[in-house]
Design a protein around this motif. Structure first.
Motif, mmCIF file in Angstrom:
data_model
loop_
_atom_site.group_PDB
_atom_site.id
_atom_site.type_symbol
_atom_site.label_atom_id
_atom_site.label_comp_id
_atom_site.label_asym_id
_atom_site.label_seq_id
_atom_site.Cartn_x
_atom_site.Cartn_y
_atom_site.Cartn_z
ATOM 1 N N GLU A 137 -37.184 -74.120 33.588
ATOM 2 C CA GLU A 137 -37.081 -72.877 32.813
ATOM 3 C C GLU A 137 -36.281 -71.815 33.561
ATOM 4 O O GLU A 137 -35.403 -71.155 32.992
ATOM 5 C CB GLU A 137 -38.484 -72.352 32.502
ATOM 6 N N SER A 141 -38.075 -74.407 38.850
ATOM 7 C CA SER A 141 -38.540 -74.807 37.528
ATOM 8 C C SER A 141 -37.332 -74.964 36.612
ATOM 9 O O SER A 141 -36.320 -74.261 36.762
ATOM 10 C CB SER A 141 -39.504 -73.775 36.957
ATOM 11 N N ASP A 199 -47.897 -81.978 38.260
ATOM 12 C CA ASP A 199 -46.528 -81.614 37.880
ATOM 13 C C ASP A 199 -45.855 -82.780 37.160
ATOM 14 O O ASP A 199 -46.216 -83.943 37.337
ATOM 15 C CB ASP A 199 -45.722 -81.249 39.132
ATOM 16 N N LYS A 228 -41.255 -80.069 34.226
ATOM 17 C CA LYS A 228 -41.566 -78.667 34.506
ATOM 18 C C LYS A 228 -40.697 -78.147 35.645
ATOM 19 O O LYS A 228 -40.180 -77.034 35.591
ATOM 20 C CB LYS A 228 -43.046 -78.525 34.874
ATOM 21 N N ASN A 229 -40.576 -78.945 36.689
ATOM 22 C CA ASN A 229 -39.780 -78.577 37.857
ATOM 23 C C ASN A 229 -38.789 -79.690 38.154
ATOM 24 O O ASN A 229 -38.957 -80.830 37.704
ATOM 25 C CB ASN A 229 -40.685 -78.330 39.069
#
Length: 293
Positions: free
Chosen positions: A212, A210, A30, A195-196
């Motif tokens: 996103e 996340s 990650d 990403k997270n």
């Protein structure tokens, strides 16, 4: 495998609770962001997580091993907020000093890092700017080819070219499976590269997800220019709170059917429209305000 596993971690300074019973995991591979306002507990969490501070309670595993076993050091790269270097050593001496802690160093990779970050090995550490000290610290943290990188405000004193060099290298390493735990006040960096992300406030983890999903859950940022003002009916219908920019454009966050919005805006003699992701800075302001209430 989980590269980082933190369970029930707490750290107190007498009556002040710096880290309050936090639990989170970071999966191997990650690129994990860790953010929060000043005094939220970011650095205390990191130091407790690495065994540099003794927590009052909780358990931590790094790369599958309990930190009390101290078996993770060979596979760890760590940069604290302030680079801990020896002012009386030359740059080359400082790098060789840290290299002695590792079982093996890839000299070809070390040479590449020195070229990438443009260091002068003959200068004394005490003569360097903060940015150049940080470059030396970056080299020392990467030269053992770690499986886990933990960075605390690493880019804040680097110039733009060196920031790009740093993130180019971090992206390359992350693609090869290196886990990166990245604590930063620079939310644009977090939104671009992580990403997270976990948000910490007043010693508590208040959000993990996340990047996103967090951005998508809020909606989109709409910026428009029209020849006439948006009327109150439009604002009420679409439930938006616009801000007028210095350019005369109007911007607002919108969560709904974007095609219906554009159709409605078109009735107002639309000159231009821009639709983009909401910035993390705007999203996290909502979380940060909890300290002020």
């Amino acid at each position: 495998m989980q590269a980082i596993k933190v369970v029930g971690l707490s750290k107190n300074y007498e009556k002040f609770v710096a880290v309050d019973n936090i639990t989170f995991n970071v999966e191997q591979g990650d690129f994990f962001g860790f953010i929060g306002p000043n005094g939220a507990g970011k650095t205390t969490t990191i130091k407790s997580m690495l065994g540099l501070l003794q927590p009052n309670q909780g358990k931590v595993q790094l790369l599958g091993e309990d930190i009390t076993k101290n078996t993770f050091q060979q596979d760890l790269g760590y940069i604290p907020g302030e680079a801990n270097l020896y002012d009386n050593l030359k740059v080359g001496e400082q790098i060789r000093y840290f290299a002695h802690y590792y079982k093996s160093i890839d000299q070809g990779y070390l040479k590449q890092l020195k070229q990438t970050f443009e260091i002068n090995e003959n200068k004394k550490i005490g003569e360097l700017s903060l940015g150049n000290k940080k470059k030396v610290a970056i080299i020392c943290s990467l030269m053992n080819k770690p499986k886990l990188l933990v960075f605390d405000e690493v880019s804040n004193s680097l110039d733009p070219l060196m920031q790009k060099a740093l993130f180019d290298e971090l992206i390359r390493l992350n693609k090869k499976g290196v886990t990166i735990f990245y604590s930063s006040h620079n939310l644009e960096e977090v939104q671009t590269y992580c990403k997270n992300v976990a948000i910490i406030r007043s010693g508590k983890i208040i959000k993990i997800d996340s990047v996103e999903k967090i951005v998508a859950s809020v909606g989109v940022q709409v910026t428009i220019k029209t020849k006439d003002m948006l009327d109150e009916l439009f604002l009420a219908q679409h439930k938006v709170q616009p801000t007028v920019l210095a350019s005369g454009a109007i911007t607002f966050v919108y969560k709904g059917n974007i095609n219906a919005l554009i159709h409605s805006i078109a009735k107002h003699h639309l000159s231009s429209i821009r639709i983009a992701d909401v910035k993390l800075e705007n999203i996290f302001e909502e979380y940060y305000r909890g300290d002020e209430q």
